[in-house]
Write an enzyme that holds these catalytic residues in place. Structure first.
Site, PDB file in Angstrom:
ATOM      1  CG  ASP A  97      -7.098 -15.255  18.152  1.00  0.00           C
ATOM      2  OD1 ASP A  97      -5.921 -14.787  17.281  1.00  0.00           O
ATOM      3  OD2 ASP A  97      -6.636 -15.061  18.748  1.00  0.00           O
TER       4      ASP A  97
HETATM    5  N1  URA Z   1      -8.393 -10.391  20.613  1.00  0.00           N
HETATM    6  C1  URA Z   1      -7.523 -11.649  21.025  1.00  0.00           C
HETATM    7  O1  URA Z   1      -7.435 -11.544  21.534  1.00  0.00           O
HETATM    8  N2  URA Z   1      -8.089 -12.780  19.445  1.00  0.00           N
HETATM    9  C2  URA Z   1      -8.950 -12.603  18.117  1.00  0.00           C
HETATM   10  O2  URA Z   1      -9.301 -13.293  17.074  1.00  0.00           O
HETATM   11  C3  URA Z   1      -9.193 -11.100  18.152  1.00  0.00           C
HETATM   12  C4  URA Z   1      -8.800 -10.423  18.942  1.00  0.00           C
END
Ligand code: URA
Length: 240
Positions: free
Chosen positions: A108
């Site tokens: 993310d």
């Molecule tokens: N899980 C998440 O919530 N975000 C990420 O970026 C990777 C795994």
């Protein structure tokens, strides 16, 4: 300035034709031509920009070199090549890489940590295919302090809006007055999975970092830095 020349067997390995050892065998067997001449002696160096390399009648020199990069993604960067909102992308951090590499899976925008980038489609498929999903380790700083019951729910698998998660390995690393750090190891790769798992137990994530993918870690890197994987690391990933 003289251009860098590299050994023919290294060139064939870097461009995904064969491992270094197998490339030596191809050369010794007279299956490799450089500029129209069979080269069957070891140690010949070639200019990747200029020389025409043909293996078993197939032109190799128009292929891009395979690249395998391990990045410490900082928070505040997006994992795609373009962003409609013109946010910074992880590719902005790759100076000096002329090949079109892309991230293997996503982190993310606000997640930091270990991100692999490559232009090798075979390795990408291997790493993100559900049947091969490799183990990924995350450190999540969460609001409040999860109880042992909360952690057990994560270990047993938890219902999210896209179905049950596979059991996670979970460890409470540290606690403060109103927050805690939890380490999770999961092998699925669903969208925002760790954030949704922690929300589901009532402890939303404040900060999230991926610290490892399989045997690879962030050792030696600062946020924003990257390094090339070694040939041994690539071979190990391909064997997973
Ligand atoms: N899980 C998440 O919530 N975000 C990420 O970026 C990777 C795994």
């Amino acid at each position: 300035m003289e251009r860098e020349k590299i050994r023919l067997q290294k060139y064939l390995a870097d461009y995904g034709v064969a491992s270094r050892r197998a490339a030596e065998k191809l050369i010794a067997a007279g299956r490799v031509m450089v500029n129209g001449q069979i080269v069957d002696a070891m140690g010949v160096k070639i200019d990747p920009q200029q020389d025409r390399i043909v293996v078993d009648g197939q032109l190799i020199s128009c292929r891009p070199r395979l690249r395998y990069l391990l990045m410490f993604k900082p928070a505040g960067y997006i994992c795609s090549a373009h962003d409609e909102r013109r946010r910074r992308t992880v590719l902005d951090l790759l100076s000096g890489v002329s090949e079109r590499v892309y991230p293997v899976g996503r982190l993310d925008y606000n997640t930091s940590g270990l991100l692999l980038l490559t232009n090798d489609g075979e390795l990408t498929n291997k790493l993100i295919h559900p049947s091969h999903q490799v183990e990924k380790t995350y450190l999540a700083e969460v609001t409040g302090i999860p109880t042992s019951h909360d952690l057990r729910r994560l270990r047993e698998g938890i219902m999210l809006d896209d179905g049950m998660t596979a059991p996670a390995k979970v460890r409470l690393c540290s606690t403060r007055a109103d927050s805690a750090v939890v380490e999770l190891q999961i092998h699925e790769g669903r969208n925002r999975q760790v954030r949704r798992m922690m929300e589901a137990i009532g402890h939303p994530v404040k900060h999230l970092r991926r610290t490892a993918v399989a045997f690879l870690t962030l050792k030696g890197l600062q946020a924003g830095q990257w390094r090339e994987l070694t040939a041994e690391e690539v071979a190990r990933l391909l064997q997973l």
